[in-house]
Design an enzyme around this catalytic site. Structure first.
Site, PDB file in Angstrom:
ATOM      1  N   GLU A  26     -15.540   4.645 -16.020  1.00 19.44           N
ATOM      2  CA  GLU A  26     -15.889   5.849 -15.252  1.00 19.44           C
ATOM      3  C   GLU A  26     -15.874   7.095 -16.131  1.00 19.44           C
ATOM      4  OE1 GLU A  26     -14.225   4.140 -10.963  1.00 19.44           O
ATOM      5  OE2 GLU A  26     -13.244   5.860 -11.883  1.00 19.44           O
ATOM      6  N   TYR A  38     -20.703   4.901  -7.373  1.00 17.50           N
ATOM      7  CA  TYR A  38     -20.026   4.139  -6.314  1.00 17.50           C
ATOM      8  C   TYR A  38     -20.714   2.798  -6.026  1.00 17.50           C
ATOM      9  CZ  TYR A  38     -16.617   7.744  -5.003  1.00 17.50           C
ATOM     10  OH  TYR A  38     -15.557   8.615  -4.981  1.00 17.50           O
ATOM     11  N   LYS A  76     -13.725  16.535  -5.902  1.00 12.50           N
ATOM     12  CA  LYS A  76     -14.956  16.262  -5.151  1.00 12.50           C
ATOM     13  C   LYS A  76     -15.566  17.561  -4.593  1.00 12.50           C
ATOM     14  CE  LYS A  76     -13.641  11.505  -3.895  1.00 12.50           C
ATOM     15  NZ  LYS A  76     -13.562  10.523  -2.789  1.00 12.50           N
ATOM     16  N   ASN A 128     -12.022  13.550   0.884  1.00 11.36           N
ATOM     17  CA  ASN A 128     -10.596  13.431   0.551  1.00 11.36           C
ATOM     18  C   ASN A 128     -10.253  14.052  -0.800  1.00 11.36           C
ATOM     19  OD1 ASN A 128     -11.767  11.512  -1.018  1.00 11.36           O
ATOM     20  ND2 ASN A 128     -10.571   9.785  -0.253  1.00 11.36           N
ATOM     21  N   HIS A 136     -11.043  11.965  -6.540  1.00 12.88           N
ATOM     22  CA  HIS A 136     -11.200  10.550  -6.905  1.00 12.88           C
ATOM     23  C   HIS A 136     -10.247  10.221  -8.042  1.00 12.88           C
ATOM     24  CE1 HIS A 136     -13.020   6.770  -8.251  1.00 12.88           C
ATOM     25  NE2 HIS A 136     -12.903   7.255  -9.474  1.00 12.88           N
TER      26      HIS A 136
HETATM   27  P1  GDP Z   1     -10.167   5.511  -3.309  1.00 12.85           P
HETATM   28  O1  GDP Z   1     -10.013   4.608  -4.493  1.00 12.85           O
HETATM   29  O2  GDP Z   1      -8.862   5.937  -2.686  1.00 12.85           O
HETATM   30  O3  GDP Z   1     -11.050   6.717  -3.597  1.00 12.85           O
HETATM   31  O4  GDP Z   1     -10.891   4.687  -2.149  1.00 12.85           O
HETATM   32  P2  GDP Z   1     -12.080   3.599  -2.156  1.00 12.85           P
HETATM   33  O5  GDP Z   1     -12.438   3.174  -3.552  1.00 12.85           O
HETATM   34  O6  GDP Z   1     -11.726   2.553  -1.156  1.00 12.85           O
HETATM   35  O7  GDP Z   1     -13.313   4.419  -1.533  1.00 12.85           O
HETATM   36  C1  GDP Z   1     -14.063   5.304  -2.314  1.00 12.85           C
HETATM   37  C2  GDP Z   1     -14.325   6.552  -1.512  1.00 12.85           C
HETATM   38  O8  GDP Z   1     -15.135   6.209  -0.382  1.00 12.85           O
HETATM   39  C3  GDP Z   1     -13.076   7.199  -0.875  1.00 12.85           C
HETATM   40  O9  GDP Z   1     -12.374   8.049  -1.757  1.00 12.85           O
HETATM   41  C4  GDP Z   1     -13.682   7.972   0.280  1.00 12.85           C
HETATM   42  O10 GDP Z   1     -14.296   9.190  -0.163  1.00 12.85           O
HETATM   43  C5  GDP Z   1     -14.782   7.007   0.746  1.00 12.85           C
HETATM   44  N1  GDP Z   1     -14.319   6.100   1.817  1.00 12.85           N
HETATM   45  C6  GDP Z   1     -13.450   5.059   1.714  1.00 12.85           C
HETATM   46  N2  GDP Z   1     -13.288   4.440   2.902  1.00 12.85           N
HETATM   47  C7  GDP Z   1     -14.091   5.099   3.770  1.00 12.85           C
HETATM   48  C8  GDP Z   1     -14.377   4.927   5.164  1.00 12.85           C
HETATM   49  O11 GDP Z   1     -13.850   4.026   5.844  1.00 12.85           O
HETATM   50  N3  GDP Z   1     -15.264   5.805   5.717  1.00 12.85           N
HETATM   51  C9  GDP Z   1     -15.870   6.801   5.000  1.00 12.85           C
HETATM   52  N4  GDP Z   1     -16.740   7.617   5.626  1.00 12.85           N
HETATM   53  N5  GDP Z   1     -15.629   6.983   3.690  1.00 12.85           N
HETATM   54  C10 GDP Z   1     -14.741   6.159   3.078  1.00 12.85           C
END
Ligand code: GDP
Length: 140
Positions: A126, A49, A9, A112, A115
């Site tokens: 994807e 997303y 990222k 974080n 991805h």
């Molecule tokens: P992943 O599969 O671990 O990447 O997580 P998810 O699919 O749930 O979320 C996609 C991305 O959205 C995450 O990698 C984070 O960058 C972001 N994200 C997820 N949860 C949160 C949250 O509660 N707050 C914020 N600001 N970003 C989030």
């Protein structure tokens, strides 16, 4: 062979951790099948997303993902989806196991570092979001 789409990222690029994170990915046995550096537009980030469009963090997340260059990578390995998610750790770096990529490099639940696809079908979808099939190299 299972395929996953990783993205290093924009925070990973800004922190100059691309080499370090790639080293860990390769040492964990993943094969690189396609890779490039690209700056997503806001619209492209929203498309990637789309599954999160109803979430309160959608606007911030897509601002972040379009804030600078990132590095999408197609990876292959047996059990690639689960093994890659184990390598990177939980979404929130505070909850990620010690020694995982997010635990070691990520600053926040949003920024974080990396991805990883969450299912084999999303891995294929994807990968196709960033790479036409002819840009994905065959097994060597
Ligand atoms: P992943 O599969 O671990 O990447 O997580 P998810 O699919 O749930 O979320 C996609 C991305 O959205 C995450 O990698 C984070 O960058 C972001 N994200 C997820 N949860 C949160 C949250 O509660 N707050 C914020 N600001 N970003 C989030």
């Amino acid at each position: 062979m299972e395929r996953t789409l990783a993205i290093l990222k924009p925070d990973c690029v800004r922190k100059r951790k691309v080499g370090e994170v790639l080293r860990r990915i390769q040492e964990a046995g993943f094969r690189l099948r396609a890779m490039k550096m690209v700056t997503m537009s806001k619209t492209e980030a929203e498309g990637f997303y789309a599954v999160h469009e109803d979430k309160p963090f959608f606007d911030d997340l897509t601002d972040f993902m379009s804030s600078g260059p990132c590095v999408p990578i197609v990876l292959e390995k047996e059990n690639a989806i689960a093994d890659f998610r184990a390598l990177i750790g939980a979404t929130d770096p505070e909850e990620a196991e010690n020694g995982t990529i997010r635990s070691d490099f990520a600053d926040s639940i949003q920024e974080n570092i990396v991805h990883g696809s969450d299912s084999p079908s999303n891995g294929e979808k994807e990968a196709a979001y960033f790479f036409p099939e002819h840009e994905i190299v065959a097994n060597q």
